[in-house]
Design a protein around this motif. Sequence first.
Motif, PDB file in Angstrom:
ATOM      1  N   ALA A   1      -2.199 -43.575  62.684  1.00 47.83           N
ATOM      2  CA  ALA A   1      -1.315 -44.553  62.237  1.00 47.83           C
ATOM      3  C   ALA A   1      -0.106 -44.147  62.650  1.00 47.83           C
ATOM      4  N   ALA A   2       0.494 -42.843  62.583  1.00 49.29           N
ATOM      5  CA  ALA A   2       1.786 -42.359  62.806  1.00 49.29           C
ATOM      6  C   ALA A   2       2.026 -42.735  64.333  1.00 49.29           C
ATOM      7  N   GLU A   3       1.155 -42.459  65.275  1.00 44.28           N
ATOM      8  CA  GLU A   3       1.290 -42.588  66.822  1.00 44.28           C
ATOM      9  C   GLU A   3       1.366 -44.135  67.001  1.00 44.28           C
ATOM     10  N   THR A   4       0.618 -44.943  66.100  1.00 48.39           N
ATOM     11  CA  THR A   4       0.737 -46.352  66.331  1.00 48.39           C
ATOM     12  C   THR A   4       1.804 -46.978  66.135  1.00 48.39           C
ATOM     13  N   ALA A   5       2.453 -46.512  64.948  1.00 45.65           N
ATOM     14  CA  ALA A   5       3.919 -47.033  64.451  1.00 45.65           C
ATOM     15  C   ALA A   5       4.994 -46.492  65.405  1.00 45.65           C
ATOM     16  N   GLY A   6       4.730 -45.445  66.385  1.00 44.10           N
ATOM     17  CA  GLY A   6       5.705 -45.077  67.199  1.00 44.10           C
ATOM     18  C   GLY A   6       6.491 -43.841  66.733  1.00 44.10           C
ATOM     19  N   VAL A   7       5.921 -43.324  65.487  1.00 43.19           N
ATOM     20  CA  VAL A   7       6.562 -42.020  64.891  1.00 43.19           C
ATOM     21  C   VAL A   7       6.190 -40.966  65.563  1.00 43.19           C
ATOM     22  N   ILE A   8       5.374 -40.662  66.191  1.00 41.66           N
ATOM     23  CA  ILE A   8       4.977 -39.352  66.998  1.00 41.66           C
ATOM     24  C   ILE A   8       4.305 -39.798  68.405  1.00 41.66           C
ATOM     25  N   PRO A   9       4.397 -38.804  69.287  1.00 43.67           N
ATOM     26  CA  PRO A   9       3.526 -39.303  70.571  1.00 43.67           C
ATOM     27  C   PRO A   9       2.126 -39.383  70.520  1.00 43.67           C
ATOM     28  N   PRO A  10       1.608 -39.765  71.648  1.00 43.70           N
ATOM     29  CA  PRO A  10       0.093 -39.980  71.359  1.00 43.70           C
ATOM     30  C   PRO A  10      -0.450 -38.728  71.521  1.00 43.70           C
ATOM     31  N   GLN A  11      -1.625 -38.396  70.792  1.00 45.16           N
ATOM     32  CA  GLN A  11      -2.279 -37.134  70.705  1.00 45.16           C
ATOM     33  C   GLN A  11      -3.401 -36.973  71.546  1.00 45.16           C
ATOM     34  N   ARG A  12      -3.857 -35.950  71.872  1.00 41.75           N
ATOM     35  CA  ARG A  12      -5.035 -35.588  72.817  1.00 41.75           C
ATOM     36  C   ARG A  12      -6.088 -34.968  71.818  1.00 41.75           C
ATOM     37  N   TYR A  13      -6.671 -36.022  71.166  1.00 41.45           N
ATOM     38  CA  TYR A  13      -7.696 -35.419  70.157  1.00 41.45           C
ATOM     39  C   TYR A  13      -8.828 -34.811  70.923  1.00 41.45           C
ATOM     40  N   ASP A  14      -9.321 -35.081  71.900  1.00 42.08           N
ATOM     41  CA  ASP A  14     -10.416 -34.429  72.672  1.00 42.08           C
ATOM     42  C   ASP A  14     -10.179 -33.102  72.964  1.00 42.08           C
ATOM     43  N   ALA A  15      -8.868 -32.607  73.135  1.00 37.55           N
ATOM     44  CA  ALA A  15      -8.329 -31.331  73.288  1.00 37.55           C
ATOM     45  C   ALA A  15      -8.666 -30.719  72.073  1.00 37.55           C
ATOM     46  N   ALA A  16      -8.134 -31.367  70.944  1.00 34.83           N
ATOM     47  CA  ALA A  16      -8.205 -30.650  69.516  1.00 34.83           C
ATOM     48  C   ALA A  16      -9.733 -30.503  69.202  1.00 34.83           C
ATOM     49  N   ALA A  17     -10.646 -31.482  69.450  1.00 29.58           N
ATOM     50  CA  ALA A  17     -12.090 -31.202  69.516  1.00 29.58           C
ATOM     51  C   ALA A  17     -12.593 -30.033  69.956  1.00 29.58           C
ATOM     52  N   SER A  18     -12.214 -29.885  71.402  1.00 24.47           N
ATOM     53  CA  SER A  18     -12.712 -28.772  72.225  1.00 24.47           C
ATOM     54  C   SER A  18     -11.986 -27.444  71.793  1.00 24.47           C
ATOM     55  N   ALA A  19     -10.761 -27.359  71.329  1.00 26.14           N
ATOM     56  CA  ALA A  19     -10.452 -26.296  70.812  1.00 26.14           C
ATOM     57  C   ALA A  19     -11.149 -25.701  69.311  1.00 26.14           C
ATOM     58  N   ALA A  20     -11.470 -26.718  68.449  1.00 24.15           N
ATOM     59  CA  ALA A  20     -12.473 -26.453  67.480  1.00 24.15           C
ATOM     60  C   ALA A  20     -13.922 -25.831  67.767  1.00 24.15           C
ATOM     61  N   ASP A  21     -14.304 -26.473  68.905  1.00 23.02           N
ATOM     62  CA  ASP A  21     -15.437 -26.110  69.447  1.00 23.02           C
ATOM     63  C   ASP A  21     -15.614 -24.673  69.792  1.00 23.02           C
TER      64      ASP A  21
END
Length: 374
Positions: free
Chosen positions: A178-198
């Motif tokens: 929601a924050a990135e869609t509203a232009g508040v934060i840059p687009p995030q790399r959720y795939d990288a976050a998931a890989s880091a958790a893995d």
Amino acid sequence: MELHEELLDDAEAAERADHGGTLRLIAATGARIRRAAALREFDPMADEALRALAGEGRPRALIVIGYGTGATVARLLTAVAGAAATVPIVSVPGPALPGWVGPLDLVVVASTAGRAPEISAALAEAGRRGCRIIAVAPTISPIGDLCKQIRGTLIAMADDVAPVWSRLWSIAVPTFIAAETAGVIPPQRYDAAASAADEAAIRCRPSQEPFVNPAKEIALRFAESAPAVWASGQVAAVAAERMADQAALRAGLPVTHAALPDLGRGQFGLLDGPLAAGSGDIFRDPFEDGVDRTAAVVLLAEDGVDPRLSVVENLVRDRGIPLTVLTAEQPDPLARAAHLIAVADFAAAYLALLVGSGPDQGRTIDEYRLRTAQ
């Protein structure tokens, strides 16, 4: 306090003693991040709402309503965005909203259970003021119902049947989207976050020996010492607070936490206090001295974030105090957060096994909720 150290050496025994399948739930963090990141594919109404949000332009401020895990989401959002945030991000626990909040602002509710009266009160007030509203909460919940009544947008959690403590990323990822869609934060790399958790799940799995498993090493530090968790970096600070909270929740043990640069304001006093005094003396008997636990430090760090990190490490080592350092080297802040928080959760789970916490651990929390709901 008797410690069940044998459980750290026997993966099958550890899983049998793991009440509620905590270790398996933590190991699924990466999958939970991926599922939440794909919410637009699974929820057409959420996709439509986010498209509308993008067309409304950037808000004056982003208000994140929530406490507990919801407040952690707000701190995580601020830490990950850093200087790249285009508008102020304000955390509000409820029930009141700041007087300046109004129609120009975006209000996001982050609630794992969807039933807190403080959040409901703040949400209702946001509706009366004409704010743009998005709620991330269970569909069947008082907050979910209220969001629909005030014509806000409800983004349903994908795993609202999981234990409340495990829903951090289920409300964090939609809040980030929601924050990135509203232009508040840059687009995030959720795939990288998931890989880091893995990656954290592989390093911290039950079959991994304690001497190469950072979560087991931290759990032993916590069980045998009077521990402090210190952080270097904003994301690491969120993980340190999470680690302290989960240690209390899972095992009922107190852990202090702090972050640079505030360590110099008081936390360094731990290195000179009675729990640290003489810790380098191999002949010291803490029971004879009237102290049954000695100090230990766990340091969570983000690679290259703060040059004072080495100074802190040397100060601790110079005084002979046990030190465990865990450094997140991922390039993306969100990925570093996913890695450190996963290790924090694993450490608390192993700590619960070490001290023999039963399924009734946390009953006081349930009793508090029951009493305050009356």
